[in-house]
Design an enzyme around this catalytic site. Sequence first.
Site, mmCIF file in Angstrom:
data_model
loop_
_atom_site.group_PDB
_atom_site.id
_atom_site.type_symbol
_atom_site.label_atom_id
_atom_site.label_comp_id
_atom_site.label_asym_id
_atom_site.label_seq_id
_atom_site.Cartn_x
_atom_site.Cartn_y
_atom_site.Cartn_z
ATOM 1 N N HIS A 27 35.746 38.109 51.086
ATOM 2 C CA HIS A 27 35.788 39.391 51.444
ATOM 3 C C HIS A 27 36.502 40.283 50.318
ATOM 4 C CE1 HIS A 27 37.680 42.689 54.509
ATOM 5 N NE2 HIS A 27 38.498 42.684 53.539
ATOM 6 N N GLU A 28 37.540 40.168 49.318
ATOM 7 C CA GLU A 28 37.838 40.929 48.329
ATOM 8 C C GLU A 28 36.768 41.192 47.337
ATOM 9 O OE1 GLU A 28 40.264 42.299 48.866
ATOM 10 O OE2 GLU A 28 41.061 41.216 50.327
ATOM 11 N N HIS A 32 34.517 43.639 48.335
ATOM 12 C CA HIS A 32 34.758 45.225 47.999
ATOM 13 C C HIS A 32 34.261 45.410 46.830
ATOM 14 C CE1 HIS A 32 36.942 46.049 51.557
ATOM 15 N NE2 HIS A 32 37.838 45.043 51.432
ATOM 16 N N TYR A 55 36.573 54.692 51.636
ATOM 17 C CA TYR A 55 37.646 53.667 52.431
ATOM 18 C C TYR A 55 38.309 54.548 53.466
ATOM 19 C CZ TYR A 55 39.899 49.259 53.174
ATOM 20 O OH TYR A 55 40.544 48.117 53.494
ATOM 21 N N GLU A 59 34.859 47.736 55.211
ATOM 22 C CA GLU A 59 35.308 46.676 55.753
ATOM 23 C C GLU A 59 34.649 45.582 56.363
ATOM 24 O OE1 GLU A 59 38.269 44.895 55.837
ATOM 25 O OE2 GLU A 59 38.608 46.175 54.258
ATOM 26 N N ASP A 79 46.405 52.856 58.639
ATOM 27 C CA ASP A 79 45.139 52.051 58.148
ATOM 28 C C ASP A 79 43.901 52.914 57.683
ATOM 29 O OD1 ASP A 79 43.768 50.003 57.063
ATOM 30 O OD2 ASP A 79 43.241 49.130 58.953
ATOM 31 N N HIS A 116 40.225 48.474 59.420
ATOM 32 C CA HIS A 116 40.334 46.907 59.870
ATOM 33 C C HIS A 116 40.030 46.770 61.242
ATOM 34 C CE1 HIS A 116 42.186 46.933 55.658
ATOM 35 N NE2 HIS A 116 41.757 45.829 55.561
#
Lengths: 356, 137
Positions: free
Chosen positions: A172-173, A176, A187, A196, A269, A274
Amino acid sequence: MRHFIIPPYLLAHLADSAGDRFPRAAEAARQALRNDEPVRLARAAHPRYPDFGEGTPRTAFAREPRGPQRTIYDARNAEELPGHRVRAEGEPEVVEDDAANEGYDGLGETYAMFAEAFGRASIDDRELPLHATVHYGREYDNAFWDGERMVFGDGDGEVFTRFTASISVIGHELGHGVTQATANLEYQGQAGALNESLSDVFGALVEQHSRGQDAATATWLIGAELFTDAVEGVALRSMKEPGSAYDDDLLGKDPQPGHMDDFVVTTEDYGGVHINSGIPNRAFVLTATAIGGSAWEAPGRIWYETLTGGSLTETSDFETFATATVATATRLFGAESPERAAVVDAWATVGVPVTE
Amino acid sequence: MRVVVARSGGVTGIAVRWVVDLGEGPEYSDWIVLIEACPWDDEPDDPPAPDRFLYLIRANGRRVTLPEQRVQGPWRELVDRVRAVGTPERGRALPPLDDLDATDDLDTADNADTTDDAARTRGDDRPNGPRGSDGPA
């Protein structure tokens, strides 16, 4: 031009790590890499993005990724980056540091998925070295991509364990980073929720690719390893059934929607990036299960080429993205193909209109 | 006076909120000094960064939104103190932040807590309002 059955990055891995048990294999791999050097340098002059052609098999990549260049740092519970270097590419495991070794392995699995499924040479498709910092902060319940590196906390030990424990979170990271290097979706709001969702898609694909799971048998969970035993939940998110990942006295209920009717409007957020990612997440799972087989093949390729193909802008919303995936499926597999039909049906099921 | 630290975002996407209700105890003036030391008018306009926490802080009639990278200096002191004293409440079942407005006004004799406790965390009598309005954007 030389062609290897074993891709260069696997040769590099063998050359580095096979020495103890298979010294001859390691030397052979080193030899093969040396022989290939001029060819690979010449390939580097090819266009930045590989041309897959129309439905050509994935052996037709214009360039073969060379292998990851990983470096792991230890923040020693401070919040200063990058921290102290503890392991670089090809070096042995760090003694008694699971986080450092999980980070190293997870970066390798992520590199391998992008290389084998999409022919992508690291985050930027130009062999960007992969840097990760572990043990960031004290009881830090998070992992993030800071524009240059992945950063992982140890968790608080009560709700969350260390964040390197989950390969889907590592993927996931890095995802990005890939989004930043390509469509650079902002974002915030729907573009942020797409950002996301793409990271969740890539995180799931990295896990499935490393385990050899197909779309039907995969869990489609993100962060299944992160909760402690005290939590009533299976993961951070369920891509297959958004909203079902946890229901716990301490954490409340998983707030993710799986349909546009339940889109959540919030100022927290960055507009619930998310939370609303559940909608495009479910669209990907529906596409992948309808097509069947390995999700990193046709379904992953449709999503990946939509992200990297240049038709998105930084502010693209769900409808723009959905429409673009249908166009990509048409280009790759044809207007009457089951792949395209699967994509169209998936977006209809989650309530995102496709403009044709 | 009520002090609220609401943290959202992060890869987990699980919101956490710490709320402290201050009474007229001996530590009250320390809290005021801490709160007034923060640069409330300097709200940064940083572009959002993936998976970083987003903090919303409210105290003494003021509010600010800060990315975690900006929670430094007096902000960090205030946040750390609220986290140390308050009990974390997690998840989306929390009442919307705007429902806390009624007791988030400038501190006055009318709404100052009269208990002797310097700081009292919110109990189970908090209102459970509906979550934020739903529907397509």
